[in-house]
Design a protein around this motif. Structure first.
Motif, PDB file in Angstrom:
ATOM      1  N   GLU A 118       0.848  -1.205   0.000  1.00  0.00           N
ATOM      2  CA  GLU A 118       0.000   0.000   0.000  1.00  0.00           C
ATOM      3  C   GLU A 118       0.881   1.252   0.000  1.00  0.00           C
ATOM      4  N   ASN A 119       1.995   1.221   0.747  1.00  0.00           N
ATOM      5  CA  ASN A 119       2.937   2.350   0.749  1.00  0.00           C
ATOM      6  C   ASN A 119       3.572   2.533  -0.630  1.00  0.00           C
ATOM      7  N   VAL A 120       3.878   1.412  -1.307  1.00  0.00           N
ATOM      8  CA  VAL A 120       4.412   1.489  -2.670  1.00  0.00           C
ATOM      9  C   VAL A 120       3.383   2.151  -3.584  1.00  0.00           C
ATOM     10  N   LYS A 121       2.146   1.731  -3.477  1.00  0.00           N
ATOM     11  CA  LYS A 121       1.070   2.265  -4.316  1.00  0.00           C
ATOM     12  C   LYS A 121       0.902   3.774  -4.102  1.00  0.00           C
ATOM     13  N   GLU A 122       0.903   4.202  -2.839  1.00  0.00           N
ATOM     14  CA  GLU A 122       0.687   5.623  -2.533  1.00  0.00           C
ATOM     15  C   GLU A 122       1.884   6.470  -2.952  1.00  0.00           C
ATOM     16  N   ARG A 123       3.096   6.002  -2.683  1.00  0.00           N
ATOM     17  CA  ARG A 123       4.286   6.815  -2.967  1.00  0.00           C
ATOM     18  C   ARG A 123       4.498   7.015  -4.459  1.00  0.00           C
ATOM     19  N   PHE A 124       4.243   5.974  -5.247  1.00  0.00           N
ATOM     20  CA  PHE A 124       4.551   6.045  -6.677  1.00  0.00           C
ATOM     21  C   PHE A 124       3.303   6.164  -7.552  1.00  0.00           C
TER      22      PHE A 124
ATOM     23  N   LEU B 198      -2.807  -1.254  -7.884  1.00  0.00           N
ATOM     24  CA  LEU B 198      -2.786  -2.602  -7.341  1.00  0.00           C
ATOM     25  C   LEU B 198      -3.334  -3.577  -8.376  1.00  0.00           C
ATOM     26  N   ILE B 199      -2.619  -4.661  -8.600  1.00  0.00           N
ATOM     27  CA  ILE B 199      -3.026  -5.646  -9.591  1.00  0.00           C
ATOM     28  C   ILE B 199      -3.832  -6.734  -8.896  1.00  0.00           C
ATOM     29  N   LYS B 200      -4.988  -7.007  -9.414  1.00  0.00           N
ATOM     30  CA  LYS B 200      -5.844  -8.028  -8.817  1.00  0.00           C
ATOM     31  C   LYS B 200      -5.268  -9.418  -9.069  1.00  0.00           C
ATOM     32  N   SER B 201      -5.454 -10.289  -8.088  1.00  0.00           N
ATOM     33  CA  SER B 201      -4.936 -11.656  -8.195  1.00  0.00           C
ATOM     34  C   SER B 201      -5.920 -12.537  -8.943  1.00  0.00           C
ATOM     35  N   GLU B 202      -5.392 -13.629  -9.451  1.00  0.00           N
ATOM     36  CA  GLU B 202      -6.243 -14.629 -10.086  1.00  0.00           C
ATOM     37  C   GLU B 202      -6.906 -15.442  -8.975  1.00  0.00           C
TER      38      GLU B 202
ATOM     39  N   SER C  37       0.658  -7.540  -6.130  1.00  0.00           N
ATOM     40  CA  SER C  37       1.615  -6.701  -6.839  1.00  0.00           C
ATOM     41  C   SER C  37       1.061  -5.318  -7.121  1.00  0.00           C
ATOM     42  N   VAL C  38       2.002  -4.386  -7.319  1.00  0.00           N
ATOM     43  CA  VAL C  38       1.688  -2.998  -7.649  1.00  0.00           C
ATOM     44  C   VAL C  38       2.456  -2.622  -8.903  1.00  0.00           C
ATOM     45  N   SER C  39       1.779  -1.997  -9.861  1.00  0.00           N
ATOM     46  CA  SER C  39       2.401  -1.584 -11.120  1.00  0.00           C
ATOM     47  C   SER C  39       2.676  -0.079 -11.077  1.00  0.00           C
ATOM     48  N   ILE C  40       3.917   0.292 -11.462  1.00  0.00           N
ATOM     49  CA  ILE C  40       4.341   1.705 -11.445  1.00  0.00           C
ATOM     50  C   ILE C  40       4.837   2.076 -12.842  1.00  0.00           C
ATOM     51  N   LYS C  41       4.292   3.087 -13.419  1.00  0.00           N
ATOM     52  CA  LYS C  41       4.696   3.504 -14.764  1.00  0.00           C
ATOM     53  C   LYS C  41       6.026   4.251 -14.714  1.00  0.00           C
TER      54      LYS C  41
ATOM     55  N   LYS D  26       7.293   3.185 -22.463  1.00  0.00           N
ATOM     56  CA  LYS D  26       7.755   1.869 -22.877  1.00  0.00           C
ATOM     57  C   LYS D  26       7.921   0.885 -21.733  1.00  0.00           C
ATOM     58  N   SER D  27       8.090   1.348 -20.520  1.00  0.00           N
ATOM     59  CA  SER D  27       8.398   0.423 -19.427  1.00  0.00           C
ATOM     60  C   SER D  27       7.667   0.785 -18.132  1.00  0.00           C
ATOM     61  N   LYS D  28       7.626  -0.195 -17.241  1.00  0.00           N
ATOM     62  CA  LYS D  28       6.987  -0.039 -15.943  1.00  0.00           C
ATOM     63  C   LYS D  28       7.730  -0.904 -14.931  1.00  0.00           C
ATOM     64  N   ILE D  29       7.572  -0.575 -13.667  1.00  0.00           N
ATOM     65  CA  ILE D  29       8.109  -1.394 -12.584  1.00  0.00           C
ATOM     66  C   ILE D  29       6.933  -2.084 -11.914  1.00  0.00           C
ATOM     67  N   VAL D  30       7.042  -3.392 -11.747  1.00  0.00           N
ATOM     68  CA  VAL D  30       6.027  -4.135 -11.012  1.00  0.00           C
ATOM     69  C   VAL D  30       6.672  -4.665  -9.737  1.00  0.00           C
ATOM     70  N   VAL D  31       6.055  -4.364  -8.593  1.00  0.00           N
ATOM     71  CA  VAL D  31       6.561  -4.792  -7.289  1.00  0.00           C
ATOM     72  C   VAL D  31       5.653  -5.912  -6.781  1.00  0.00           C
ATOM     73  N   TYR D  32       6.229  -7.105  -6.598  1.00  0.00           N
ATOM     74  CA  TYR D  32       5.478  -8.266  -6.123  1.00  0.00           C
ATOM     75  C   TYR D  32       5.849  -8.539  -4.662  1.00  0.00           C
ATOM     76  N   GLY D  33       4.880  -9.006  -3.893  1.00  0.00           N
ATOM     77  CA  GLY D  33       5.145  -9.389  -2.503  1.00  0.00           C
ATOM     78  C   GLY D  33       4.284 -10.562  -2.102  1.00  0.00           C
ATOM     79  N   ASN D  34       4.851 -11.515  -1.328  1.00  0.00           N
ATOM     80  CA  ASN D  34       4.036 -12.641  -0.869  1.00  0.00           C
ATOM     81  C   ASN D  34       3.328 -12.275   0.431  1.00  0.00           C
ATOM     82  N   THR D  35       2.102 -12.700   0.572  1.00  0.00           N
ATOM     83  CA  THR D  35       1.279 -12.349   1.737  1.00  0.00           C
ATOM     84  C   THR D  35       0.600 -13.587   2.299  1.00  0.00           C
ATOM     85  N   HIS D  36       0.432 -13.583   3.617  1.00  0.00           N
ATOM     86  CA  HIS D  36      -0.311 -14.644   4.313  1.00  0.00           C
ATOM     87  C   HIS D  36       0.225 -16.034   4.016  1.00  0.00           C
TER      88      HIS D  36
END
Length: 322
Positions: A240-246, A250-254, A265-269, A273-283
């Motif tokens: 959530e901090n990644v999402k707010e700062r950049f 938030l990418i919905k899970s399957e 994961s959170v997608s940052i433009k 041409k490119s983007k940064i995707v930040v993935y994290g494992n939870t629970h």
């Protein structure tokens, strides 16, 4: 002829040995330990015969579990005898290709005496667990596609083997200087970097600053950096901090795939041409620790969790159990 058979014949016939050393030697794995070297599934270890007070060469076959002992005729010291064995096996060769080279603790002491015995090895997977990395360049060519090591000092991150490997894995640190972690890690040029442990004193904000640096410098598509996150914030809060700062999304899970739903994961433009995707494992209560994966992707590529991304979060044993 396989490397083990060649070494067996070469050790017993001087004429074959002279010819054999001019032919490229391809080996699956070589492991150096203190006073021993293992080539494929044969280990050559130097011990001491207490009765005769002479060094003894002990050969052990890891497949058949057969062993063989031969006492040296001269009263060498153990280290000198180890050097003689390694020189006999590998010395004078101009072309050595190794799939996996491992240097275990105190193995460098055994190998450092080999300078000048042969031309550089070319290694696909270099696994280094000892000190003295800064002195190692005369023995192994760089780059190696994959390099795994323990960083004993921040200057190790400037080593040619570290900086030229396509995939870099840092297993642990021999120092504790979290204040300089970002400075020494943010510009590592490797396509893939894995820090496979929690760094003491490293805060979530350091990971955010690394993301910020990658965004500002527009890292190349395909670059990735994964790190074990401490328990400062939960993964949900961190993302959530990644999402707010950049200003990310938030990418919905399957939902239909429970494995994927444990990774958010959170997608940052970055640009058009490119983007940064930040993935994290939870629970994931049975996981060793929380992990963060920072990956630069093309804008048109899917942000969904793939099996390649799963490899960053689960070791092989955990992955099979899923």
């Amino acid at each position: 002829m396989k490397a083990d058979e060649r070494l067996f014949l070469s050790a017993r016939c001087p004429k074959i040995s002279k010819m054999d050393r001019g032919i490229p030697l391809r080996v699956d794995r070589i492991r150096f330990q203190e006073n021993s070297v293992a080539i494929n599934y044969i280990e050559y270890e130097i011990g001491k015969d207490e009765t005769l007070n002479l060094p003894t060469l002990i050969l052990f076959n890891y497949i058949s579990h057969a062993s063989f002992r031969k006492t040296f005729s001269k009263n060498y010291g153990v280290e000198e005898a180890a050097r003689k064995v390694v020189e006999y096996l590998l010395g004078g060769r101009s072309n050595i290709r190794v799939q996996e080279l491992s240097i275990w603790p105190n193995g460098y002491k055994n190998m450092q005496n080999m300078f000048g015995l042969f031309s550089n090895m070319k290694v696909s997977f270099f696994d280094y667990w000892d000190n003295g990395l800064h002195e190692f360049h005369p023995l192994v060519e760089s780059p190696s596609p994959q390099f795994r090591f323990k960083a004993y000092h921040p200057t190790d991150l400037e080593n040619a083997h570290v900086r030229t490997a396509k995939k870099l894995v840092i297993t642990r640190y021999g120092y504790n200087e979290p204040d300089i972690w970002l400075e020494t890690h943010k510009n590592l040029p490797n396509q893939e970097v894995i820090v496979d442990r929690i760094v003491d004193g490293l805060h979530d904000n350091n990971i955010l600053e690394l993301i910020e640096h990658w965004k500002e410098t527009r890292r190349a598509v395909g670059s990735s950096f994964s790190i074990c996150k401490g328990m400062e914030d939960t993964m949900e809060v961190f993302l959530e901090n990644v999402k707010e700062r950049f200003k990310g999304s938030l990418i919905k899970s399957e939902k239909a795939q429970s494995i994927f739903s444990k990774i958010k994961s959170v997608s940052i433009k970055i640009d058009s041409k490119s983007k940064i995707v930040v993935y994290g494992n939870t629970h994931i209560e049975w996981a060793r620790d929380s992990k963060v994966l920072i990956k630069v992707m093309a804008v048109e590529s899917s942000e969904r969790v793939s099996f390649l991304i799963l490899e960053h979060f689960y070791n092989r044993r955990d992955y099979i159990s899923l």
